[in-house]
Motif scaffolding. Structure first.
Motif, PDB file in Angstrom:
ATOM      1  N   ASP A   5       3.961 -12.647   2.130  1.00  0.00           N
ATOM      2  CA  ASP A   5       5.079 -13.410   1.576  1.00  0.00           C
ATOM      3  C   ASP A   5       6.198 -12.482   1.112  1.00  0.00           C
ATOM      4  OD1 ASP A   5       3.933 -15.872   2.044  1.00  0.00           O
ATOM      5  OD2 ASP A   5       2.929 -15.953   0.107  1.00  0.00           O
ATOM      6  N   LEU A   6       5.821 -11.365   0.497  1.00  0.00           N
ATOM      7  CA  LEU A   6       6.822 -10.384   0.085  1.00  0.00           C
ATOM      8  C   LEU A   6       7.547  -9.818   1.297  1.00  0.00           C
ATOM      9  CD1 LEU A   6       8.047  -8.750  -2.239  1.00  0.00           C
ATOM     10  CD2 LEU A   6       6.217  -7.059  -1.919  1.00  0.00           C
TER      11      LEU A   6
ATOM     12  N   GLU B   7      -3.458  -9.899   0.604  1.00  0.00           N
ATOM     13  CA  GLU B   7      -2.779  -9.802   1.898  1.00  0.00           C
ATOM     14  C   GLU B   7      -1.744 -10.906   2.069  1.00  0.00           C
ATOM     15  OE1 GLU B   7      -6.351  -7.807   4.624  1.00  0.00           O
ATOM     16  OE2 GLU B   7      -6.015  -9.963   4.634  1.00  0.00           O
ATOM     17  N   SER B   8      -2.056 -12.090   1.580  1.00  0.00           N
ATOM     18  CA  SER B   8      -1.099 -13.198   1.675  1.00  0.00           C
ATOM     19  C   SER B   8       0.136 -12.918   0.829  1.00  0.00           C
ATOM     20  CB  SER B   8      -1.766 -14.503   1.223  1.00  0.00           C
ATOM     21  OG  SER B   8      -2.848 -14.837   2.076  1.00  0.00           O
TER      22      SER B   8
ATOM     23  N   PHE C 196       8.215 -11.378   4.105  1.00  0.00           N
ATOM     24  CA  PHE C 196       9.201 -12.347   4.597  1.00  0.00           C
ATOM     25  C   PHE C 196      10.433 -12.391   3.697  1.00  0.00           C
ATOM     26  CE2 PHE C 196       5.605 -14.309   6.978  1.00  0.00           C
ATOM     27  CZ  PHE C 196       6.201 -14.285   8.228  1.00  0.00           C
ATOM     28  N   LEU C 197      10.235 -12.249   2.396  1.00  0.00           N
ATOM     29  CA  LEU C 197      11.385 -12.232   1.496  1.00  0.00           C
ATOM     30  C   LEU C 197      12.252 -11.001   1.741  1.00  0.00           C
ATOM     31  CD1 LEU C 197       9.848 -13.451  -1.890  1.00  0.00           C
ATOM     32  CD2 LEU C 197      11.296 -14.723  -0.305  1.00  0.00           C
ATOM     33  N   ILE C 198      11.622  -9.857   2.008  1.00  0.00           N
ATOM     34  CA  ILE C 198      12.391  -8.642   2.310  1.00  0.00           C
ATOM     35  C   ILE C 198      13.160  -8.820   3.613  1.00  0.00           C
ATOM     36  CG2 ILE C 198      12.201  -6.192   2.902  1.00  0.00           C
ATOM     37  CD1 ILE C 198       9.843  -6.012   0.993  1.00  0.00           C
ATOM     38  N   VAL C 199      12.522  -9.445   4.614  1.00  0.00           N
ATOM     39  CA  VAL C 199      13.218  -9.725   5.873  1.00  0.00           C
ATOM     40  C   VAL C 199      14.419 -10.631   5.618  1.00  0.00           C
ATOM     41  CG1 VAL C 199      13.032 -10.939   8.077  1.00  0.00           C
ATOM     42  CG2 VAL C 199      11.236  -9.370   7.370  1.00  0.00           C
TER      43      VAL C 199
ATOM     44  N   GLY D 291       4.479  -5.272   7.909  1.00  0.00           N
ATOM     45  CA  GLY D 291       3.818  -6.184   8.843  1.00  0.00           C
ATOM     46  C   GLY D 291       2.795  -5.476   9.701  1.00  0.00           C
ATOM     47  N   LEU D 292       3.085  -4.221  10.067  1.00  0.00           N
ATOM     48  CA  LEU D 292       2.123  -3.440  10.860  1.00  0.00           C
ATOM     49  C   LEU D 292       0.842  -3.212  10.061  1.00  0.00           C
ATOM     50  CD1 LEU D 292       1.643  -1.817  13.480  1.00  0.00           C
ATOM     51  CD2 LEU D 292       2.569   0.181  12.277  1.00  0.00           C
ATOM     52  N   VAL D 293       0.998  -2.879   8.781  1.00  0.00           N
ATOM     53  CA  VAL D 293      -0.179  -2.683   7.925  1.00  0.00           C
ATOM     54  C   VAL D 293      -0.964  -3.989   7.803  1.00  0.00           C
ATOM     55  CG1 VAL D 293      -0.926  -2.143   5.580  1.00  0.00           C
ATOM     56  CG2 VAL D 293       0.883  -0.795   6.642  1.00  0.00           C
ATOM     57  N   HIS D 294      -0.254  -5.095   7.618  1.00  0.00           N
ATOM     58  CA  HIS D 294      -0.922  -6.390   7.485  1.00  0.00           C
ATOM     59  C   HIS D 294      -1.651  -6.771   8.765  1.00  0.00           C
ATOM     60  CE1 HIS D 294      -1.127 -10.835   7.574  1.00  0.00           C
ATOM     61  NE2 HIS D 294      -1.348 -10.713   6.279  1.00  0.00           N
ATOM     62  N   SER D 295      -1.031  -6.506   9.925  1.00  0.00           N
ATOM     63  CA  SER D 295      -1.647  -6.870  11.207  1.00  0.00           C
ATOM     64  C   SER D 295      -2.897  -6.054  11.493  1.00  0.00           C
ATOM     65  CB  SER D 295      -0.629  -6.682  12.342  1.00  0.00           C
ATOM     66  OG  SER D 295       0.495  -7.508  12.144  1.00  0.00           O
TER      67      SER D 295
END
Length: 419
Positions: free
Chosen positions: A232-233, A227-228, A235-238, A196-200
């Motif tokens: 999504d990946l 990036e999308s 959120f699945l890991i979370v 998420g940090l990389v995405h942000s």
């Protein structure tokens, strides 16, 4: 294919939010904050699906789906940040570690910063974002516009801080976890936060690059889709990481549901025979199992108490030696003890309809060495299984048998003289 993946992620996150919904009513502040994070992200993910986006587009506000999605995401990140900061912002050491001090400060400031962020996003959305035409994809259609770059930079500030704090705290907690399932779950959640940090950083970075160095629509499309998919990946890991530590709780809840289902026939008949024994009137099986007004473990405890109270009242209707007659009746049964108790309950309930209550109570049921509610419920499940197989004729036959045995006991045989 990519659209199906969006729906999958939204469904999984919504399922976790529904699963943790009881925390809203019965959980502490930390669990409510955690639920708020899951619920907010579930709403944001659903707003990102084509079906919901098309529905929102009918509202006469251009790109409203994007604003609502960003509101939900901001609320979710603030809730997640609050949960992590308050959970790990504690220490028993004489000198408080720096990460604990920082967590406490973030927890205190998170809600005010979130309120300011929502107001700022709203102002920027209606002022600097070019919304003359409804966009099919907010980022792709607005790539290269400085107003959207500013707007998205403000929006991604909160996920950036949340990902950094959560990633650090969960990485640290994973190293110290003693339970294997907890260690694996925290590690996966920490990995997701670093993703998420990389995405942000990448998402607003793409928009500023598009402002400074105009990019072709196909290039922007490729990067945004990547990036999308990355998100999504994440959120699945979370979802997987959050589910692993609760696997035992899931198994325990499933066992409780099964036990409730098994003792329901016994509880329903007893609660219906003695109104007021239960805190609320008994309902049909489906009604009882879909209601959420009482947590499932509390409900199991109440049902066992209801059954015990009703059995105590049954003693004033049951013939004095009914339990002994029931034991004689079931001596050859494969599971005689719970079956004898089931026969006693069935016959005593039949006596309730045919005779008034006695002044004196009959012989109590056998004492059982219960150590907790689960052991008592397991016993009642065996009793209920036998109870469901007893017919009205069998119960009546037991009553007649018990009455005959009691008569023989009170009236000894008369010895007739020999003729």
């Amino acid at each position: 294919m990519f659209e199906y993946f969006k729906y999958l992620t939204a469904i999984v996150m919504a399922a976790i939010a529904v699963w943790r919904f009881p925390a809203v009513r019965y959980g502490d502040f930390h669990r409510r904050a955690l639920w708020g994070g899951y619920a907010g992200f579930a709403v944001a993910l659903w707003l990102y699906t084509p079906a919901v986006m098309n529905a929102v587009d009918r509202i006469p506000v251009v790109d409203l789906d994007a604003l609502l999605r960003h509101f939900a995401s901001t609320a979710a990140t603030i809730a997640a940040l609050t949960y992590v900061s308050t959970s790990y912002g504690k220490s028993t050491e004489a000198v408080v570690p720096r990460h604990v001090v920082v967590s406490r400060w973030i927890a205190r400031a998170s809600y005010r910063a979130g309120a300011v962020g929502v107001v700022l996003l709203t102002v920027l959305f209606f002022t600097v974002v070019d919304r003359r035409v409804q966009s099919q994809d907010f980022l792709i259609d607005h790539a290269g516009q400085w107003g959207v770059a500013v707007y998205m930079s403000v929006f991604y500030f909160f996920p950036l801080v949340t990902a950094a704090v959560c990633g650090y705290q969960w990485t640290r907690a994973a190293r110290q976890a003693e339970c294997t399932s907890m260690r694996i779950g925290l590690t996966l959640m920490a990995v997701a936060m670093w993703m998420g940090l990389v995405h942000s950083l990448a998402r607003p970075g793409l928009l500023w690059v598009a402002v400074i160095f105009p990019l072709s629509p196909s290039t922007v499309q490729l990067v945004v889709d990547a990036e999308s998919l990355w998100m999504d990946l994440l959120f699945l890991i979370v979802a997987i990481g959050a589910s692993i530590p609760t696997s035992r709780a899931v198994v325990g809840r499933w066992k409780t549901w099964r036990t409730l289902n098994r003792i329901y026939p016994l509880w329903f008949d007893l609660a219906e025979a003695f109104p007021g024994t239960s805190l609320y009137p008994p309902g049909k099986r489906l009604t009882e199992f879909i209601q959420v007004r009482v947590p499932i473990d509390v409900r199991l405890d109440r049902w066992t108490q209801d059954i015990a109270d009703a059995c105590e009242k049954l003693r004033y209707y049951a013939p004095r030696g009914l339990i002994f007659a029931a034991e004689d009746f079931t001596a050859s049964h494969s599971d005689p003890e719970p079956t004898a108790e089931a026969y006693w309950i069935k016959a005593a309930l039949k006596a309730v309809d045919t005779a008034p209550a006695s002044v004196d109570a009959s012989v109590p049921l056998r004492e059982k060495p219960f150590v907790d509610t689960d052991s008592e419920a397991a016993w009642l499940a065996r009793v209920s299984a036998a109870y469901s197989n007893i017919t009205e004729d069998q119960a009546q036959e037991l009553l007649v048998y018990a009455a005959g045995a009691e008569f023989e006991e009170e009236c000894p045989k008369v010895i007739r003289p020999a003729t």
